[in-house]
Design an enzyme around this catalytic site. Structure first.
Site, short mmCIF file in Angstrom:
data_model
loop_
_atom_site.label_atom_id
_atom_site.label_comp_id
_atom_site.label_asym_id
_atom_site.label_seq_id
_atom_site.Cartn_x
_atom_site.Cartn_y
_atom_site.Cartn_z
N GLY A 1 2.40 -4.50 4.74
CA GLY A 1 2.49 -5.06 3.40
C GLY A 1 1.86 -4.12 2.38
O GLY A 1 1.22 -3.14 2.74
N GLU B 1 7.61 0.14 14.70
CA GLU B 1 9.01 -0.28 14.54
C GLU B 1 9.86 0.81 13.89
O GLU B 1 11.09 0.69 13.85
CB GLU B 1 9.08 -1.57 13.72
CG GLU B 1 8.98 -1.41 12.22
CD GLU B 1 7.58 -1.16 11.70
OE1 GLU B 1 7.41 -0.97 10.48
OE2 GLU B 1 6.62 -1.15 12.52
N HIS C 1 3.55 2.65 11.97
CA HIS C 1 4.67 1.71 12.12
C HIS C 1 5.43 1.95 13.43
O HIS C 1 6.34 2.79 13.47
CB HIS C 1 5.63 1.84 10.94
CG HIS C 1 5.09 1.29 9.67
ND1 HIS C 1 5.38 0.02 9.21
CD2 HIS C 1 4.24 1.83 8.76
CE1 HIS C 1 4.74 -0.19 8.07
NE2 HIS C 1 4.05 0.89 7.77
N CYS D 1 -0.26 -1.94 10.23
CA CYS D 1 -0.49 -1.42 8.88
C CYS D 1 -1.46 -2.32 8.09
O CYS D 1 -2.65 -2.33 8.39
CB CYS D 1 0.83 -1.22 8.15
SG CYS D 1 0.69 -0.07 6.77
N LEU D 2 -1.00 -3.09 7.10
CA LEU D 2 -1.90 -3.99 6.39
C LEU D 2 -2.49 -5.01 7.37
O LEU D 2 -3.67 -5.38 7.26
CB LEU D 2 -1.17 -4.70 5.26
CG LEU D 2 -2.00 -5.68 4.42
CD1 LEU D 2 -3.20 -4.98 3.77
CD2 LEU D 2 -1.14 -6.35 3.34
N GLY E 1 -0.45 -2.86 -1.09
CA GLY E 1 -1.71 -3.10 -1.80
C GLY E 1 -2.98 -2.92 -1.00
O GLY E 1 -3.00 -2.39 0.11
N GLN F 1 -5.43 -3.45 8.95
CA GLN F 1 -6.59 -3.41 8.06
C GLN F 1 -7.26 -4.77 7.95
O GLN F 1 -8.50 -4.87 7.95
CB GLN F 1 -6.14 -2.91 6.68
CG GLN F 1 -5.63 -1.48 6.69
CD GLN F 1 -4.85 -1.12 5.44
OE1 GLN F 1 -4.72 -1.92 4.51
NE2 GLN F 1 -4.31 0.09 5.39
#
Length: 366
Positions: A221, A335, A333, A248-249, A223, A252
């Protein structure tokens, strides 16, 4: 087709090129992507929400756009910057040109500019605020406005699904928490027989547990992860109860939930060619990446997490696992789309983790 357009940066510099895509004029954080292919998947990746992408590969659009390779239904980036945009694609799958799709989704762009210069500038100074201008008399006032501009920090609520929905499978059940997911995450899970229930980013742990999933995934995602702290209680509510995988996000947020810290990178990792080392095996994988924040390695030492992967280019954290619970995450990633599939095995690892946990529950209840 050859109308002038200007790309203005907050440092006072500007680039003169030609109008591409929409007439809409936008502002955003300008970043660069180093992938040589996959521009359709890139512009439809929700992780680019609000950003302006500079493609370092000099020719974009040569194989067109097709209906199957979108990673989201509606691209949400704020613009594109290319050296050359191909207006007459040649590919048997092509249905539209790159310019056609930018116009369709109201995304502005610029072509005919020195993308190497822009990339070097971002690498030297870090990410910059940028804007498109069609009237050269507005360049100076735009520079002044950019220096004080504040962009909305509501990217995840904007791109996350508003209501749960199911992508059918026939075996294991995975709840995918949508922070701005790429569609290929669902495809990879479906291809392994998993039924996938996609839920909004702010879904509670209790609601997820009531769905009785065999596993929970946290998606990629856009931001700053510190803007999505609503997810931390949910993560802690499912850890130890349901096998967990973050991308990814999602990676985090997994780290933040356990007490680690994140930081904003100078220019981030965005492309399909980033080498990552698996610390357990010593093997190197080329990975697809798209992130502007990373986890502080020193802060991980104070948690129950263990670093499993690192980026070879800069040594940043690329993978984590919980020392005691069935939970792991990666910054990159697996995927792909676009990018290499070296890390695709991580989905198999997640499926195996779910199967083992399911077998353990059968034995416990026998």
């Amino acid at each position: 087709m050859f109308e002038k357009r200007y790309l203005v940066l907050e440092d006072g510099s500007h680039y003169t090129g030609f109008k591409l895509g929409s007439d809409k004029l936008t502002r955003g954080e300008i970043v660069f992507n180093t992938a040589m292919t996959g521009y359709q998947e890139t512009i439809s990746d929700p992780s680019y929400t609000g950003q302006i992408i500079t493609f370092t590969y000099p020719l974009i659009g040569n194989y067109g756009i097709n209906r199957d390779d979108f990673e989201s239904l509606t691209p949400s980036l704020n613009g594109v910057v290319v050296k050359e945009a191909c207006t007459m694609p040649s590919n048997f799958r092509a249905q539209k040109s790159f310019d056609d799709v930018l116009k369709e989704y109201d995304i502005p762009g610029i072509s005919g500019v020195d993308t190497r210069s822009i990339t070097k500038k971002i690498r030297q100074h870090g990410v910059l605020k940028a804007a498109f201008v069609d009237d050269p008399s507005e360049i100076e006032t735009t520079v002044t406005a950019l220096k004080t501009a504040e962009f909305p920090r509501t990217e995840v609520p904007t791109v996350s699904t508003k209501t749960p929905y199911v992508s059918t499978g026939f075996d294991l059940h995975v709840v995918l928490v949508d922070f701005g997911k790429k569609q290929n995450i669902v495809r990879e899970l479906n291809s392994r027989g998993c039924e996938v229930t996609v839920v909004p980013y702010n879904t509670s742990a209790d609601a997820i547990i009531k769905m009785a999933p065999d596993g929970v995934m946290l998606s990629n995602g856009p931001g700053d992860p510190d803007d999505v702290t609503v997810a931390l209680d949910m993560i802690n509510g499912i850890l130890g109860r349901i096998p967990f995988f973050g991308i990814c996000l999602g990676h985090q947020l997994f780290a933040l939930s356990q007490g680690a810290k994140s930081f904003k990178m100078k220019f981030g990792h965005r492309g399909a060619n980033h080498p990552v080392k698996d610390l357990a095996t010593g093997k190197i994988a080329l990975t697809s990446q798209n992130h502007g924040y990373a986890i502080d390695a020193d802060s991980v030492a104070e948690t129950d997490l263990e670093i499993t992967h690192i980026a070879l280019n800069d040594g940043t954290v690329e993978g984590l696992k919980h020392r005691k619970l069935p939970a792991f995450s990666v910054q990159y990633h697996p995927e792909a789309c676009p990018g290499p599939t070296d890390s695709n095995y991580l989905f198999d690892q997640f499926v195996e983790m779910m199967q083992q946990n399911k077998q353990k529950e059968r034995v416990t209840h026998a």
